[in-house]
Design a protein around this motif. Sequence first.
Motif, mmCIF file in Angstrom:
data_model
loop_
_atom_site.group_PDB
_atom_site.id
_atom_site.type_symbol
_atom_site.label_atom_id
_atom_site.label_comp_id
_atom_site.label_asym_id
_atom_site.label_seq_id
_atom_site.Cartn_x
_atom_site.Cartn_y
_atom_site.Cartn_z
ATOM 1 N N THR A 160 0.877 -1.169 0.000
ATOM 2 C CA THR A 160 0.000 0.000 0.000
ATOM 3 C C THR A 160 0.918 1.222 0.000
ATOM 4 O OG1 THR A 160 -1.674 -1.186 1.281
ATOM 5 C CG2 THR A 160 -1.832 1.223 1.217
ATOM 6 N N ASP A 164 -0.845 6.009 2.968
ATOM 7 C CA ASP A 164 -2.107 5.252 3.011
ATOM 8 C C ASP A 164 -1.909 4.070 3.962
ATOM 9 O OD1 ASP A 164 -4.417 3.768 2.590
ATOM 10 O OD2 ASP A 164 -4.498 4.242 0.456
ATOM 11 N N ASP A 169 -4.793 -1.589 4.671
ATOM 12 C CA ASP A 169 -4.087 -2.767 4.179
ATOM 13 C C ASP A 169 -4.899 -4.054 4.117
ATOM 14 O OD1 ASP A 169 -4.289 -3.365 6.859
ATOM 15 O OD2 ASP A 169 -2.155 -3.700 7.177
ATOM 16 N N LYS A 224 -5.326 -5.222 0.522
ATOM 17 C CA LYS A 224 -4.026 -5.660 0.026
ATOM 18 C C LYS A 224 -3.641 -6.999 0.640
ATOM 19 C CE LYS A 224 -0.627 -4.543 2.137
ATOM 20 N NZ LYS A 224 -0.076 -5.293 3.300
ATOM 21 N N CYS A 274 2.041 -1.349 4.511
ATOM 22 C CA CYS A 274 1.417 -0.113 4.042
ATOM 23 C C CYS A 274 2.343 1.082 4.270
ATOM 24 C CB CYS A 274 0.072 0.103 4.737
ATOM 25 S SG CYS A 274 0.156 0.121 6.535
ATOM 26 N N SER A 325 -1.322 -0.645 -4.120
ATOM 27 C CA SER A 325 -2.689 -0.494 -3.631
ATOM 28 C C SER A 325 -2.857 0.853 -2.954
ATOM 29 C CB SER A 325 -3.011 -1.614 -2.633
ATOM 30 O OG SER A 325 -4.259 -1.397 -1.994
ATOM 31 N N THR A 326 -3.993 1.492 -3.188
ATOM 32 C CA THR A 326 -4.355 2.687 -2.432
ATOM 33 C C THR A 326 -5.866 2.810 -2.347
ATOM 34 O OG1 THR A 326 -4.157 5.084 -2.233
ATOM 35 C CG2 THR A 326 -4.242 4.192 -4.463
ATOM 36 N N GLY A 366 -7.527 -0.676 -5.932
ATOM 37 C CA GLY A 366 -7.964 0.161 -4.823
ATOM 38 C C GLY A 366 -9.175 0.973 -5.223
#
Length: 217
Positions: free
Chosen positions: A99, A103, A106, A109, A128, A150-151, A182
Motif C-alpha cells: 500500500t 495510506d 491494508d 491488500k 502499508c 494499492s491505495t 484500490g
Amino acid sequence: MSQTHFDNLRDAITSLNAASAADIATKAIAEGVEPVDLITNGIRTGLDIMGEKFSTGDCFLPELMLAGRAADSAVAIIEPAMLASGNADEKLGKVVIATVKDDLHDIGKNIVALMLRSAGFDVIDLGCDKSKEEIFAAAEENNADIVGLSTLMTTCMAIVPEFIELLKAKGVRDKYKVLVGGAPLNPQFAAEAGCDGYAADASKCVEMAKELMGIAA
C-alpha cells in the motif's frame, strides 16, 4: 448452509466483532466451506459495506479500522486452509506488493496477497505506507516479476504514475509488470498512468497476474 456462514461473517465485520469473526471462520472451515468463498462472499462483503458507510459519512476511521481487525481475525483462521487447498507450492512468479505512501489501509491488500500465494505466486508483502523508492528497492532486491500497488485514498493516487516514472528513470520499466488496485482507481487511470493492469478485487488480481505472466487461465 454456506450462505449462513457468509452472512454471519459479514455481520461480524460490520458489527466490529473480531472474536465472532474468528469463531465463524473456524466453524465454517471445519464444516468444509471453501476458504476463497468465505473471503469473497463474507469478508469482502462486510468490508465493502463498511467502505460505503465510510464514504457516506455513516462511519468514521476508528470503526473502519475495527472492521479491518475483525476481517484480519477471520483471515488468520482462513489462511492456512486456503494455502493448503491452493497451489502454494507451484511458484508462478514473484510479486512485490504494498500500500503506497501515506495510506494505512491494508486489509484489501492483505487479501490480495493471500489469494496470490494460494494461486502459486511468491509474494513479498511490504505492508502499508511505503514510498515509491522503498517499493522499487524491494522489487530490485527480490528480482520481482510483478509490482502490485494499492491505495484507497484519492490523495495518494499520484504515487502510481510517479512509480512508473521512477522505473523509466532507472531504465528498468520493461523489467516489471505493474498491477494496481484500490477503491479510487479504475482501468482508465491505470492505463493513463502507464500501468500494465488494473484489478477491481482479489480474484481479478489473480487472473490479471496470471495473464501478465503469460499463464493460461
